[in-house]
Design a protein around this motif. Structure first.
Motif, short mmCIF file in Angstrom:
data_model
loop_
_atom_site.label_atom_id
_atom_site.label_comp_id
_atom_site.label_asym_id
_atom_site.label_seq_id
_atom_site.Cartn_x
_atom_site.Cartn_y
_atom_site.Cartn_z
N ASP A 123 3.20 -1.68 11.47
CA ASP A 123 3.34 -3.12 11.00
C ASP A 123 3.16 -2.95 9.43
OD1 ASP A 123 3.94 -4.35 13.28
OD2 ASP A 123 1.99 -5.04 13.47
N GLN A 124 3.69 -3.20 8.56
CA GLN A 124 3.67 -3.00 7.14
C GLN A 124 3.57 -4.27 6.35
OE1 GLN A 124 5.96 -0.17 4.98
NE2 GLN A 124 7.15 0.40 6.76
N PHE A 125 2.62 -4.52 5.21
CA PHE A 125 2.36 -5.60 4.57
C PHE A 125 2.52 -5.30 3.08
CE2 PHE A 125 0.11 -5.65 8.75
CZ PHE A 125 0.47 -6.85 9.05
N PRO A 126 3.59 -5.46 2.76
CA PRO A 126 3.80 -5.13 1.13
C PRO A 126 2.70 -5.93 0.14
CG PRO A 126 5.87 -5.78 2.13
CD PRO A 126 4.90 -6.31 3.05
N ILE A 127 2.21 -4.95 -0.69
CA ILE A 127 1.18 -5.31 -1.66
C ILE A 127 1.65 -5.38 -2.96
CG2 ILE A 127 -1.31 -4.83 -2.54
CD1 ILE A 127 -1.16 -5.52 0.61
N LEU A 128 2.29 -4.23 -3.47
CA LEU A 128 2.44 -4.26 -5.25
C LEU A 128 3.51 -3.46 -5.37
CD1 LEU A 128 1.12 -4.93 -8.03
CD2 LEU A 128 -0.03 -2.61 -7.70
N ARG A 129 4.37 -3.58 -6.59
CA ARG A 129 5.27 -2.95 -6.95
C ARG A 129 4.70 -2.32 -8.30
NH1 ARG A 129 9.48 -2.55 -10.88
NH2 ARG A 129 9.24 -4.67 -11.44
N GLY A 135 -3.59 -7.68 15.35
CA GLY A 135 -3.55 -8.97 15.43
C GLY A 135 -3.10 -9.49 14.15
N ASP A 136 -3.50 -10.84 13.65
CA ASP A 136 -3.28 -11.18 12.50
C ASP A 136 -4.20 -10.73 11.31
OD1 ASP A 136 -1.17 -12.70 13.11
OD2 ASP A 136 -2.55 -14.41 13.68
N LEU A 137 -5.23 -9.89 11.74
CA LEU A 137 -6.41 -9.33 10.77
C LEU A 137 -5.74 -8.61 9.51
CD1 LEU A 137 -9.22 -9.26 9.88
CD2 LEU A 137 -9.49 -7.46 11.37
N PRO A 138 -4.59 -7.80 9.47
CA PRO A 138 -4.07 -7.21 8.60
C PRO A 138 -3.52 -7.87 7.43
CG PRO A 138 -3.59 -5.95 10.22
CD PRO A 138 -4.28 -7.24 10.67
N ALA A 139 -2.82 -9.18 7.79
CA ALA A 139 -2.10 -9.91 6.89
C ALA A 139 -2.99 -10.91 6.27
CB ALA A 139 -1.42 -10.93 7.70
N ASP A 185 -6.13 -10.77 0.71
CA ASP A 185 -7.31 -10.58 -0.37
C ASP A 185 -7.10 -9.27 -1.24
OD1 ASP A 185 -8.60 -12.53 0.96
OD2 ASP A 185 -9.64 -11.62 2.48
N ILE A 186 -6.53 -8.40 -0.64
CA ILE A 186 -6.34 -7.04 -1.69
C ILE A 186 -5.38 -7.43 -2.95
CG2 ILE A 186 -4.54 -5.74 -0.51
CD1 ILE A 186 -6.30 -3.25 -1.35
N PHE A 232 4.56 -4.74 -13.21
CA PHE A 232 3.86 -4.88 -11.92
C PHE A 232 4.37 -6.35 -11.29
CE2 PHE A 232 -0.27 -2.90 -13.81
CZ PHE A 232 -0.21 -1.95 -12.81
N GLN A 233 4.44 -6.08 -9.93
CA GLN A 233 4.97 -7.27 -9.30
C GLN A 233 4.23 -7.35 -7.79
OE1 GLN A 233 9.13 -7.27 -8.39
NE2 GLN A 233 9.07 -9.12 -6.99
N MET A 234 3.59 -8.58 -7.51
CA MET A 234 2.94 -8.63 -6.17
C MET A 234 3.99 -8.93 -5.26
SD MET A 234 -0.08 -8.16 -7.57
CE MET A 234 -0.80 -8.43 -5.86
N LEU A 235 3.85 -8.23 -4.19
CA LEU A 235 4.84 -8.43 -3.24
C LEU A 235 4.34 -8.98 -2.00
CD1 LEU A 235 6.09 -4.62 -3.17
CD2 LEU A 235 7.18 -6.58 -4.28
N ARG A 236 5.07 -9.71 -1.35
CA ARG A 236 4.81 -10.25 0.13
C ARG A 236 5.67 -10.34 1.08
NH1 ARG A 236 1.99 -12.59 -3.97
NH2 ARG A 236 -0.15 -13.38 -3.49
#
Length: 316
Positions: free
Chosen positions: A164-170, A279-283, A288-289, A312-316
């Motif tokens: 499972d991947q949760f994009p953070i930052l470009r 579960g939902d913890l990584p999201a 927070d990061i 820089f671009q925050m990713l979601r």
């Protein structure tokens, strides 16, 4: 006479998976923090509970039997299901203590990890967080072998069903030079590289080739600090990322940042976990990061390096 079958335990399944993924009893013991004899005892107990030989273990051979092959995937799923259940309890404030192991990146250590950890411990007081560092490919290996539960890494993993991947930052690439070198002089100055076994090094080399630039081979480094130090020492130049520049202590004293001499390119950072294991913890942790990166790095970055603009671009 007591004919009760030997009990099946979660711990034995955990030891079995660790032994298979580590490839030996000794390495599994090191990973789990127990003795090799305890690993052997747990494996024997599991085989007795299942009534099947799972592993062939000799001085020269360590391999799964047919029964072991059949049991491995269900055992892995069991570990993930139990971990996910514990994560749900933690998020509902109903859990006893839980430990989460995270593999991070060098460029986050000095600026982002401390505030992120504080946010996490405030939000999840029942979780103990343990950090380790490594390159993205090392972190991916640690995640695949369950040495860690989560990793922060460059998002190079394709769509695979176990991640499972949760994009953070470009994170945009930039040029850095020794303080006495201008951007116009780089063609005549030595080029300092990241090591060729690093994903960042391969990405930079590919962009240079596409742009028709082939600097002579020279020094190669695996850390940002060493790359910047040698760039300054050689009065040379290098290509790195804005995050590496801002996240390396005293980088501004060693090198000067400039816009790229080649077409712009970037990399994507992501928080990654084994699919469904937490579960939902990584999201929630990813939220927070992103906040910590925004506060400590992204906010004000354009005023420090005006050429970055909205690089820089925050990713979601």
């Amino acid at each position: 006479m007591d004919n009760q079958e030997p009990p099946f335990t979660f711990r034995a399944a955990q030891v079995f998976v660790a032994a298979v993924e580590a490839g030996s009893v000794t390495r599994a013991a090191h990973r789990l923090g127990i003795s090799p004899s305890t690993v052997s005892q747990q494996l024997a107990s599991l085989e007795a509970a299942l009534g099947a030989r799972l592993l062939e273990r000799t001085a020269r051979q360590f391999r799964l039997t047919k029964s072991g092959e059949l049991f491995l995937d269900p055992a892995r799923q069991l570990l993930d299901d139990v971990t996910a259940a514990k994560a749900r309890l933690v998020m509902a404030d109903q859990s006893p203590p839980m430990a989460i192991r995270i593999a991070s990146l060098e460029e986050l250590d000095a600026t982002v990890m401390a505030p992120w950890m504080l946010k996490l411990t405030e939000r999840f007081p029942n979780i103990t967080f343990t950090l380790s560092g490594g390159a993205s490919h090392e972190n991916h290996e640690a995640l695949s072998t369950r040495s860690v539960d989560l990793m922060l890494a460059v998002d190079t993993v394709g769509k695979v069903d176990w991640v499972d991947q949760f994009p953070i930052l470009r994170d945009p690439f930039i040029l850095v030079t020794a303080p006495n070198v201008t951007a116009d002089e780089v063609a005549s100055r030595p080029f300092v590289r990241y090591a060729s076994d690093l994903q960042i090094g391969r990405q930079i080399e590919a962009q240079l080739r596409r742009s028709g630039m082939q600097p002579a081979r020279g020094f190669e480094f695996s850390t940002n600090q060493a790359l910047f130090a040698m760039t300054a020492e050689l009065s040379g130049w290098a290509i790195t990322t804005a995050l590496a520049y801002f996240g390396t202590p005293l980088a501004g004293d060693l090198v000067t940042a400039h816009a790229l001499p080649v077409p712009s390119f970037s990399r994507r950072l992501a928080l990654q976990a084994r699919s469904g294991a937490l579960g939902d913890l990584p999201a929630r942790m990813a939220e927070d990061i992103r906040s910590s990166l925004q506060d400590r790095i992204v906010e004000g970055s354009a005023s420090r390096l005006p050429f970055l603009s909205d690089g820089f671009q925050m990713l979601r």
